[in-house]
Structures are given as structure tokens and as C-alpha cells.
Design a protein around this motif. Structure first.
Motif, PDB file in Angstrom:
ATOM      1  N   MET A   7      54.618  39.498  40.831  1.00 29.10           N
ATOM      2  CA  MET A   7      54.042  38.980  42.078  1.00 29.10           C
ATOM      3  C   MET A   7      53.183  37.783  41.703  1.00 29.10           C
ATOM      4  O   MET A   7      52.598  37.741  40.622  1.00 29.10           O
ATOM      5  CB  MET A   7      53.198  40.056  42.763  1.00 29.10           C
ATOM      6  CG  MET A   7      54.012  41.252  43.230  1.00 29.10           C
ATOM      7  SD  MET A   7      52.997  42.603  43.863  1.00 29.10           S
ATOM      8  CE  MET A   7      52.277  41.865  45.308  1.00 29.10           C
ATOM      9  N   GLU A   8      53.117  36.825  42.592  1.00 33.35           N
ATOM     10  CA  GLU A   8      52.364  35.613  42.302  1.00 33.35           C
ATOM     11  C   GLU A   8      51.310  35.383  43.372  1.00 33.35           C
ATOM     12  O   GLU A   8      51.559  35.591  44.559  1.00 33.35           O
ATOM     13  CB  GLU A   8      53.319  34.421  42.248  1.00 33.35           C
ATOM     14  CG  GLU A   8      52.694  33.166  41.734  1.00 33.35           C
ATOM     15  CD  GLU A   8      53.718  32.072  41.471  1.00 33.35           C
ATOM     16  OE1 GLU A   8      53.295  30.933  41.274  1.00 33.35           O
ATOM     17  OE2 GLU A   8      54.929  32.362  41.465  1.00 33.35           O
ATOM     18  N   SER A   9      50.119  34.948  42.928  1.00 34.16           N
ATOM     19  CA  SER A   9      49.040  34.609  43.841  1.00 34.16           C
ATOM     20  C   SER A   9      48.680  33.145  43.637  1.00 34.16           C
ATOM     21  O   SER A   9      48.535  32.695  42.505  1.00 34.16           O
ATOM     22  CB  SER A   9      47.808  35.482  43.574  1.00 34.16           C
ATOM     23  OG  SER A   9      46.725  35.040  44.384  1.00 34.16           O
ATOM     24  N   MET A  10      48.528  32.419  44.719  1.00 32.74           N
ATOM     25  CA  MET A  10      48.138  31.003  44.641  1.00 32.74           C
ATOM     26  C   MET A  10      46.661  30.809  45.012  1.00 32.74           C
ATOM     27  O   MET A  10      46.169  29.700  45.036  1.00 32.74           O
ATOM     28  CB  MET A  10      49.016  30.163  45.581  1.00 32.74           C
ATOM     29  CG  MET A  10      50.514  30.291  45.278  1.00 32.74           C
ATOM     30  SD  MET A  10      50.960  29.830  43.610  1.00 32.74           S
ATOM     31  CE  MET A  10      51.041  28.061  43.782  1.00 32.74           C
ATOM     32  N   ASP A  11      45.957  31.933  45.312  1.00 33.58           N
ATOM     33  CA  ASP A  11      44.558  31.838  45.730  1.00 33.58           C
ATOM     34  C   ASP A  11      43.667  32.825  44.969  1.00 33.58           C
ATOM     35  O   ASP A  11      42.800  33.474  45.539  1.00 33.58           O
ATOM     36  CB  ASP A  11      44.436  32.048  47.238  1.00 33.58           C
ATOM     37  CG  ASP A  11      45.042  33.376  47.700  1.00 33.58           C
ATOM     38  OD1 ASP A  11      45.357  34.224  46.841  1.00 33.58           O
ATOM     39  OD2 ASP A  11      45.197  33.560  48.919  1.00 33.58           O
ATOM     40  N   ASN A  12      43.877  32.886  43.666  1.00 28.66           N
ATOM     41  CA  ASN A  12      43.060  33.723  42.779  1.00 28.66           C
ATOM     42  C   ASN A  12      43.055  35.201  43.169  1.00 28.66           C
ATOM     43  O   ASN A  12      42.035  35.883  43.077  1.00 28.66           O
ATOM     44  CB  ASN A  12      41.630  33.193  42.687  1.00 28.66           C
ATOM     45  CG  ASN A  12      41.573  31.859  42.000  1.00 28.66           C
ATOM     46  OD1 ASN A  12      42.247  31.649  40.993  1.00 28.66           O
ATOM     47  ND2 ASN A  12      40.789  30.946  42.538  1.00 28.66           N
ATOM     48  N   GLY A  13      44.192  35.698  43.642  1.00 30.45           N
ATOM     49  CA  GLY A  13      44.345  37.122  43.909  1.00 30.45           C
ATOM     50  C   GLY A  13      43.920  37.591  45.282  1.00 30.45           C
ATOM     51  O   GLY A  13      43.917  38.786  45.552  1.00 30.45           O
ATOM     52  N   VAL A  14      43.580  36.657  46.182  1.00 27.56           N
ATOM     53  CA  VAL A  14      43.218  37.068  47.542  1.00 27.56           C
ATOM     54  C   VAL A  14      44.475  37.551  48.273  1.00 27.56           C
ATOM     55  O   VAL A  14      44.466  38.601  48.917  1.00 27.56           O
ATOM     56  CB  VAL A  14      42.524  35.915  48.314  1.00 27.56           C
ATOM     57  CG1 VAL A  14      42.269  36.300  49.762  1.00 27.56           C
ATOM     58  CG2 VAL A  14      41.227  35.537  47.606  1.00 27.56           C
ATOM     59  N   THR A  15      45.547  36.794  48.167  1.00 25.99           N
ATOM     60  CA  THR A  15      46.821  37.207  48.757  1.00 25.99           C
ATOM     61  C   THR A  15      47.906  37.095  47.684  1.00 25.99           C
ATOM     62  O   THR A  15      47.743  36.366  46.696  1.00 25.99           O
ATOM     63  CB  THR A  15      47.220  36.319  49.966  1.00 25.99           C
ATOM     64  OG1 THR A  15      47.339  34.964  49.511  1.00 25.99           O
ATOM     65  CG2 THR A  15      46.190  36.407  51.078  1.00 25.99           C
ATOM     66  N   TRP A  16      48.999  37.814  47.912  1.00 30.46           N
ATOM     67  CA  TRP A  16      50.076  37.858  46.931  1.00 30.46           C
ATOM     68  C   TRP A  16      51.414  37.602  47.596  1.00 30.46           C
ATOM     69  O   TRP A  16      51.632  38.005  48.743  1.00 30.46           O
ATOM     70  CB  TRP A  16      50.106  39.226  46.233  1.00 30.46           C
ATOM     71  CG  TRP A  16      48.912  39.427  45.370  1.00 30.46           C
ATOM     72  CD1 TRP A  16      47.718  39.979  45.728  1.00 30.46           C
ATOM     73  CD2 TRP A  16      48.782  39.042  44.004  1.00 30.46           C
ATOM     74  NE1 TRP A  16      46.848  39.973  44.670  1.00 30.46           N
ATOM     75  CE2 TRP A  16      47.473  39.415  43.591  1.00 30.46           C
ATOM     76  CE3 TRP A  16      49.629  38.435  43.088  1.00 30.46           C
ATOM     77  CZ2 TRP A  16      47.002  39.184  42.304  1.00 30.46           C
ATOM     78  CZ3 TRP A  16      49.166  38.228  41.799  1.00 30.46           C
ATOM     79  CH2 TRP A  16      47.873  38.587  41.431  1.00 30.46           C
ATOM     80  N   GLY A  17      52.293  36.947  46.858  1.00 34.73           N
ATOM     81  CA  GLY A  17      53.651  36.710  47.326  1.00 34.73           C
ATOM     82  C   GLY A  17      54.468  37.991  47.249  1.00 34.73           C
ATOM     83  O   GLY A  17      53.968  39.047  46.836  1.00 34.73           O
ATOM     84  N   ARG A  19      57.074  40.875  46.084  1.00 35.19           N
ATOM     85  CA  ARG A  19      57.348  41.535  44.809  1.00 35.19           C
ATOM     86  C   ARG A  19      58.778  41.212  44.388  1.00 35.19           C
ATOM     87  O   ARG A  19      59.708  41.380  45.169  1.00 35.19           O
ATOM     88  CB  ARG A  19      57.168  43.039  45.007  1.00 35.19           C
ATOM     89  CG  ARG A  19      57.245  43.826  43.771  1.00 35.19           C
ATOM     90  CD  ARG A  19      56.822  45.242  44.035  1.00 35.19           C
ATOM     91  NE  ARG A  19      57.917  45.973  44.654  1.00 35.19           N
ATOM     92  CZ  ARG A  19      58.041  47.285  44.646  1.00 35.19           C
ATOM     93  NH1 ARG A  19      57.106  48.016  44.102  1.00 35.19           N
ATOM     94  NH2 ARG A  19      59.072  47.859  45.202  1.00 35.19           N
TER      95      ARG A  19
END
Length: 130
Positions: A7-17, A19
Motif C-alpha cells: 500500500m502506498e501513502s502520499m501524505d505521510n500515512g494519513v491516507t493509503w492507496g 492494497r
């Protein structure tokens, strides 16, 4: 069996793409460790695997540990105490290999040659590998 997802987050783990399943082999029989970055920029991850044996081993574990070949291990008489029947090393070959990728997102792993030693594979004993 092990199942891995990415999974990837573009906002330091606030939301996730979403799975994404990570598959190294057709069967989920590979466990891989934390990747490290090499000097050449590639990433390397050590792996451990279990491959199901076509014919399970039935000899006593101490005798199997001394066998020098698969043929010798298969020829051993069955364990009189029956302990081998439930042992994962009797039903699966245990080994290790390495995965590499040049993708910083850790996609596109390539598996490299593995170590498959002696009939019992990489025996785990007293917290280590023999």
C-alpha cells in the motif's frame, strides 16, 4: 503460506492507496525480509521458502539430518515414534534465495538462485540455521 500486500501513502500515512497483492511465485510459499538498499541503488531482500515435496520423508529426524542425499533420506525406514509425519521439514523442502529490484517503490522483484541443501533443507535448531 504467506500473503504479502503493498500500500502506498502520499501524505505521510494519513491516507493509503489500494492494497496491491505482491506475488513472487505462483504459490505463496516465499517469506521475504526487510529490503536493504545496495550501493548500486538496487534493493535486496533475503527470502525463505517452503516447497512441497513430491514424496514426504518418513525417517527419524536425527537420521534425516545425517542423510547426504534425497535418495538416502527417502530410503530410511519410517520413524518408529511417528514424529516425522507432522514435521514441516518432512513434507516441505526449506531453502533460501534473494530478491532484487531497482524500483524505489519496491515493485517488480526478481528471485535469484536459491540454496537447497541436504534433504532437510535449512534445518532450524536452537534459534539458528544449520
Amino acid at each position: 503460506m504467506w500473503h504479502y500486500f503493498r500500500m502506498e501513502s502520499m501524505d505521510n500515512g494519513v491516507t493509503w492507496g489500494p492494497r496491491e497483492a505482491v506475488r513472487i511465485r505462483e504459490t505463496d510459499n516465499v517469506m521475504f525480509g526487510r529490503p536493504i538498499r545496495l550501493e548500486n541503488g538496487e534493493y535486496l531482500s533475503p527470502t525463505s521458502f517452503f516447497e512441497q515435496r513430491p514424496v514426504p520423508l518418513s525417517g527419524a529426524i536425527p537420521a534425516l539430518a545425517q542423510a547426504k542425499s534425497e535418495a538416502e533420506a527417502l530410503a530410511l525406514p519410517p520413524d518408529p515414534e511417528g514424529k516425522t509425519v507432522t514435521d514441516k521439514f518432512a513434507t516441505h523442502l526449506h531453502g533460501c534465495s534473494a530478491l532484487t529490484t531497482s524500483d524505489p517503490a519496491l515493485r517488480g522483484w526478481t528471485e535469484h538462485a536459491g540454496i537447497r541443501n541436504r534433504p532437510l533443507g535449512l534445518l532450524e535448531k536452537h534459534g539458528g540455521c544449520n
